[in-house]
Design an enzyme around this catalytic site. Structure first.
Site, PDB file in Angstrom:
ATOM      1  CB  SER A 153      -0.874   0.011   1.251  1.00 32.07           C
ATOM      2  OG  SER A 153      -0.061   0.186   2.390  1.00 32.07           O
ATOM      3  CE  LYS A 154      -0.844   6.271  -4.036  1.00 32.21           C
ATOM      4  NZ  LYS A 154      -1.309   7.580  -4.484  1.00 32.21           N
ATOM      5  NE  ARG A 155       0.177   3.510   7.325  1.00 32.81           N
ATOM      6  CZ  ARG A 155       0.435   2.587   8.239  1.00 32.81           C
ATOM      7  NH1 ARG A 155      -0.053   1.385   8.102  1.00 32.81           N
ATOM      8  NH2 ARG A 155       1.165   2.866   9.297  1.00 32.81           N
TER       9      ARG A 155
END
Length: 460
Positions: free
Chosen positions: A240-242
Site C-alpha cells: 500500500s502507499k503508506r
RNA sequence: GUCCCCAUCGUCUAGUGGCCUAGGACAUAGCCCUCUCACGGCUAGAACAGGGGUUCAAAUCCCCUUGGGGACGCCA
C-alpha cells in the site's frame, strides 16, 4: 546470440517500487551479458495513459541510473503493425470475428462461476457463420486457442509451469474499435524487437500461457521467460502507499540515495551468498537469473534506512553539502562551504538526506538560533556561569582548531573541578540548540570563533 | 468458483540429502567506546508452517493439509 531485455511499464502512474526492481533486474541482466536493455512505454490504453506518467517513469529511470539503449519506444505508435498480425491470423483461420456483447460475456462468467467452471469465453462465434452476424455490431477479433492438451511454459525462475488448455479461452486480439489488446501488443513487440529474455513480475505468469498461443500461432520462437516474485507490504498483503508503494521520486524526496535503493531492491528476491553491501559494479558482475528467489518479499523501510546510511557515509562531502544546502534553502557559498567541512561529522549521524538536512540546520541558522526544550533545560544558572567563564577564556584563544579547543576546554574543566560533560552539554545546547550534535569541538572549529562567542552570549 | 505460484529467525536471506546443536544482514536488547547522539566493536534472544512418506540420513526429494499471493477484461 546477444541478450536483449526490456522494461515495459504502462504509463498509468508513477514508476513504483516493484516496477523499479523489474527494471533493475532487466538492466542488470543485460549489462551482465553485454547485451541491450530497451525501454518500451505500453501506452495502448489511451484513456489511462498520461504524459505526466511517462515523464515520471523516465525521470525515475534516470534517477535510479538505469540507462536504456536506443530511443524510448512508444507502443501505441506501432498499432498498425499489431493489427497487421491480427489480420494475418484472421486470414489464416487462426483467429475469428466475435460479435458477442458485453452482456453476453458477463452472463457467461456468472454461469461458469455457478457451475464451478473456469471463467472463460465459450467460443460461441468460433465456428459460426459470419453471415449470422448481428447488424451494426463491430466485432472483436479472437484467437483460436487450443482446446485440448496442455500448454507448458519453461520459466527460468519458476521452473516448468503447465496448465490444461481447457483453462484457456479465445482471448481478444483486436478490440471492436480496431485497437490491439495488451496480449497482442507485447508479443508482437517483443518479437519484433528481438527480445531474448522477458523478465517481469509474477503477476504475468498466467498471462504467459495466453501469450505463448500467439507466438505459436505465428510460428515465432518463444523468448526466455523469467517471472520474478512480487514485493508485498510489511503485512504480507499488497503493497500500500503508506507501506512503500510510492513512485521512486517519493524515495528521492524522502532523502534516499539511488545507489541505496538499487542495493536494497537487488537484495529483494536475489542474493549472492552472505553479501549485503553490493556495489553496482559487483551487481553487474554477479547478477544472474539462477539466483532469483521464488517467494514474495516484504518491503522493509528499516533495512532501506540502514543501507542508505551506509551509502550516505560513503558519499562525497561536496555533493552532500550541495544537496543539504538545497533542502535548507541556502545559497550563500560560504555557508555551503561550512556545510562541506561539517559533513564528515554530520553524515555519520543521518540515515537519509532529509535527516541530514535537519541535523545540519543549526550550522546555517542565523543568531539567535532556535533551541529545543531539552537544550533550554540544560542551560541552568550554574551552567550559564560556567559558560560565561569559558567564554572569557575562549575570547582569548589564538588557535581555533578542534584539537586546541579540546585542550583548552579540558584545562578549563580541570581548573573548575567539574566534569567535561558539565560544560560540554550546555555548550552544545548554546551552539547547536540541541542536546545532540556532532562532536562539540568539531562544531566549534567549523562555526568559528566569533559565531561561537555570539551564540554563547545569546543564551546568557 | 477455476487455475497457477509461494512457504527457513519479526524482516531480507544462505542452505540444492550428510559439513546444520541451521549461517549472515536489518531490526530488538545488553555491554564496551564516549563531551551528547551516531558510528564502530562485542554479546544475547529469535526460524526450517503442520502431517505423512522416500532414504542408513531430509530444512533440502514426493504427497496431503493449512496459510499467503497472483491470474481469470474489448486494463496493462
Amino acid at each position: 546470440m546477444s541478450v536483449i531485455t526490456r522494461f515495459a511499464p504502462s504509463p498509468t502512474g508513477y514508476l513504483h517500487i516493484g516496477g523499479a526492481r523489474t527494471a533493475l533486474f532487466n538492466w542488470l541482466f543485460a549489462r551482465h551479458n553485454g547485451g541491450k536493455f530497451l525501454l518500451r512505454i505500453e501506452d495502448t490504453d489511451r484513456v489511462r495513459s498520461t504524459e505526466a506518467a511517462i515523464d515520471a517513469i523516465i525521470d525515475g529511470m534516470k534517477w535510479l541510473g538505469l540507462d536504456w539503449d536506443g530511443d524510448v519506444i512508444m507502443q501505441f505508435a506501432r498499432q498498425a503493425r499489431h493489427a497487421e498480425v491480427a489480420d494475418k491470423l484472421l486470414a489464416e483461420g487462426k483467429a475469428y470475428r466475435c460479435y458477442a456483447s458485453v452482456e453476453e460475456l458477463e452472463e457467461m462468467r456468472k454461469a461458469a462461476m455457478a457451475a464451478g467452471k473456469p471463467l472463460r469465453y465459450d467460443g460461441r462465434w468460433r465456428d459460426r457463420d459470419p453471415k449470422e452476424a448481428p447488424e451494426g455490431v463491430k466485432p472483436v477479433i479472437r484467437i483460436k486457442a487450443p482446446q485440448t492438451g496442455e500448454t507448458v511454459v519453461r520459466d527460468e525462475v519458476q521452473g516448468e509451469v503447465r496448465v490444461g488448455n481447457e483453462q484457456l479461452d479465445d482471448m481478444v486480439l483486436l478490440r471492436s474499435d480496431g485497437t490491439p489488446t495488451y496480449m497482442l501488443s507485447v508479443v508482437v513487440d517483443d518479437h519484433d524487437m528481438d527480445i531474448t529474455h522477458v523478465i517481469r513480475g509474477d503477476d504475468h505468469l498466467t498471462n504467459t500461457f495466453r501469450q505463448v498461443m500467439i507466438y505459436d500461432a505465428m510460428g515465432w520462437k518463444h523468448p526466455s521467460f523469467s517471472h520474478i516474485p512480487m514485493i508485498h507490504g510489511p503485512d504480507g498483503a499488497k503493497l500500500s502507499k503508506r507501506h512503500g508503494a510510492l513512485g521512486v521520486e517519493a524515495y528521492r524526496d524522502m532523502g534516499y540515495l539511488p545507489e541505496a535503493l538499487r542495493n536494497y531492491l537487488l537484495r529483494l528476491g536475489w542474493s549472492h551468498g552472505d553479501d549485503e553491501i553490493i556495489s553496482t559494479r559487483q551487481a553487474i558482475e554477479w547478477f544472474g537469473l539462477d539466483a532469483v528467489g521464488r517467494s514474495p518479499s516484504r518491503f522493509d523501510f528499516a533495512k532501506l534506512d540502514n543501507l542508505n546510511a551506509h551509502y550516505l557515509r560513503e558519499a562525497n562531502d561536496g555533493s552532500l553539502a550541495q544537496e543539504t544546502a538545497k533542502r535548507l534553502g541556502v545559497a550563500d557559498a560560504a555557508i555551503v562551504e561550512r556545510l562541506r567541512r561539517a559533513m564528515p561529522g554530520l553524515k555519520a549521524r543521518a540515515k537519509t538526506l532529509k535527516e541530514l538536512a535537519e541535523n545540519a540546520a543549526f550550522y546555517v541558522a542565523p543568531r539567535p538560533i532556535p533551541m529545543t526544550d531539552k537544550a533550554k533545560a540544560l542551560l541552568t544558572p550554574e551552567a550559564k556561569t560556567l559558560l560565561a567563564g569559558l567564554a572569557d577564556e575562549l575570547a582569548k584563544a589564538g588557535d581555533w582548531s578542534a584539537a586546541a579547543l579540546e585542550a583548552q576546554v579540558r584545562a578549563f574543566v580541570e581548573a573548575r573541578q567539574v566534569k567535561l560533560g558539565q560544560v560540554a552539554q550546555p555548550l552544545r545546547a548554546a551552539l547547536a540548540g540541541s542536546t545532540t550534535s556532532p562532536g562539540i569541538f568539531e562544531v566549534m572549529e567549523i562555526l568559528g570563533q566569533s559565531e561561537c562567542l555570539g551564540r554563547i552570549k545569546d543564551c546568557a
